[in-house]
Design a protein around this motif. Structure first.
Motif, mmCIF file in Angstrom:
data_model
loop_
_atom_site.group_PDB
_atom_site.id
_atom_site.type_symbol
_atom_site.label_atom_id
_atom_site.label_comp_id
_atom_site.label_asym_id
_atom_site.label_seq_id
_atom_site.Cartn_x
_atom_site.Cartn_y
_atom_site.Cartn_z
ATOM 1 N N CYS A 10 -44.709 54.873 33.285
ATOM 2 C CA CYS A 10 -46.016 55.535 33.116
ATOM 3 C C CYS A 10 -47.198 54.618 33.428
ATOM 4 C CB CYS A 10 -46.152 56.077 31.699
ATOM 5 S SG CYS A 10 -45.096 57.503 31.386
ATOM 6 N N CYS A 18 -49.336 64.478 33.024
ATOM 7 C CA CYS A 18 -48.824 65.013 31.753
ATOM 8 C C CYS A 18 -49.961 65.405 30.820
ATOM 9 C CB CYS A 18 -47.910 64.001 31.069
ATOM 10 S SG CYS A 18 -48.693 62.394 30.800
ATOM 11 N N TYR A 25 -46.877 65.352 39.058
ATOM 12 C CA TYR A 25 -46.059 64.285 38.497
ATOM 13 C C TYR A 25 -45.448 63.420 39.603
ATOM 14 C CZ TYR A 25 -45.987 67.525 34.521
ATOM 15 O OH TYR A 25 -46.325 68.384 33.512
ATOM 16 N N CYS A 29 -41.473 60.197 37.070
ATOM 17 C CA CYS A 29 -42.100 60.709 35.843
ATOM 18 C C CYS A 29 -41.064 61.227 34.837
ATOM 19 C CB CYS A 29 -43.038 61.845 36.230
ATOM 20 S SG CYS A 29 -43.725 62.691 34.814
ATOM 21 N N THR A 31 -41.717 63.193 32.392
ATOM 22 C CA THR A 31 -42.010 64.613 32.124
ATOM 23 C C THR A 31 -41.341 65.479 33.186
ATOM 24 O OG1 THR A 31 -44.126 63.979 31.165
ATOM 25 C CG2 THR A 31 -43.866 66.287 31.756
#
Ligand code: SF4
Length: 223
Positions: A10, A18, A25, A29, A31
């Motif tokens: 990140c 996010c 993304y 990522c 997420t």
């Protein structure tokens, strides 16, 4: 190590998608990698833990009000304690920031809360007893004592402990051993009047702190 070999996470992300529901993304990522079930389970974790859910509710309310009313961190800390119904507030205070600790205690009292402070040097244990090298005593012979701070605050039945300027590492032990939940009011940074974010921003500009971005072997952040 080349950029390609770096493990991306990140802190390498330029989109922070996010935080905005736009689906932007990067490939690495976490997420993006989540399934519907993972999303469900992430939310369920809080629903299964009533304390965590209560803290999340309070933290969200405080953060929204703090934005709106331009609260400083001390004000947000008080609002959080009030929202949680906590009156008895421990202050794990650095000996070098006792004046700030005194002011914070006065503010807590003014807001109807019950401060209980413990100084980091409590117990007056010499550094030599706790594994320090002799040269460490040049800046003072008495050691910080985060385990005793945590113990005495537990004995005082504090409901929330506030870290006010504990040293790096001593704070690690305090966070680990505190019985009450902890939040941080002041992160000690002797060089920047306790504004570590300022040094991080300065690291990319013409400042003393840009040496932090130079290769490790030329940097000298070693003991
Ligand atoms: S979770 Fe994804 S979008 Fe958010 S900061 Fe990390 S990499 Fe970026």
């Amino acid at each position: 190590m080349t950029e390609k070999e770096l493990e991306l996470s990140c802190t390498d992300c330029a989109s922070a998608g996010c935080g905005k529901p736009n689906g932007n993304y990067p490939e690495f990522c976490p997420t993006k990698a989540m399934s519907e079930a993972d999303h469900e389970s992430a939310a369920q974790t809080y629903e299964d833990d009533p304390f965590a859910l209560e803290v999340m509710r309070a933290a969200s309310a405080v953060s929204a009000a703090g934005f709106d009313r331009r609260w400083c961190r001390a004000e947000e800390t008080i609002a959080f304690a009030l929202q949680m119904g906590w009156k008895r507030i421990g202050i794990a205070c650095c000996a070098g920031l006792m004046e700030e600790g005194r002011i914070f205690a006065r503010i807590l009292r003014a807001q109807g809360l019950e401060p209980f402070g413990i100084c980091c040097k409590v117990g007056s244990v010499p550094k030599g007893r706790l594994g320090a090298q002799a040269s460490c005593c040049d800046v003072g012979e008495i050691s910080c004592n985060p385990l005793l701070q945590a113990k005495l605050l537990a004995e005082a039945d504090t409901q929330l402990n506030v870290v006010l300027g504990l040293c790096v590492g001593h704070d690690t032990l305090f966070y680990q051993h505190s019985e009450a939940p902890v939040t941080t009011l002041v992160a000690k940074d002797r060089a920047t009047a306790h504004n570590p974010a300022g040094a991080l921003r300065a690291a990319t500009s013409a400042s003393f702190y840009n040496t932090m971005l130079k290769p490790n072997d030329s940097l000298g952040i070693k003991l």
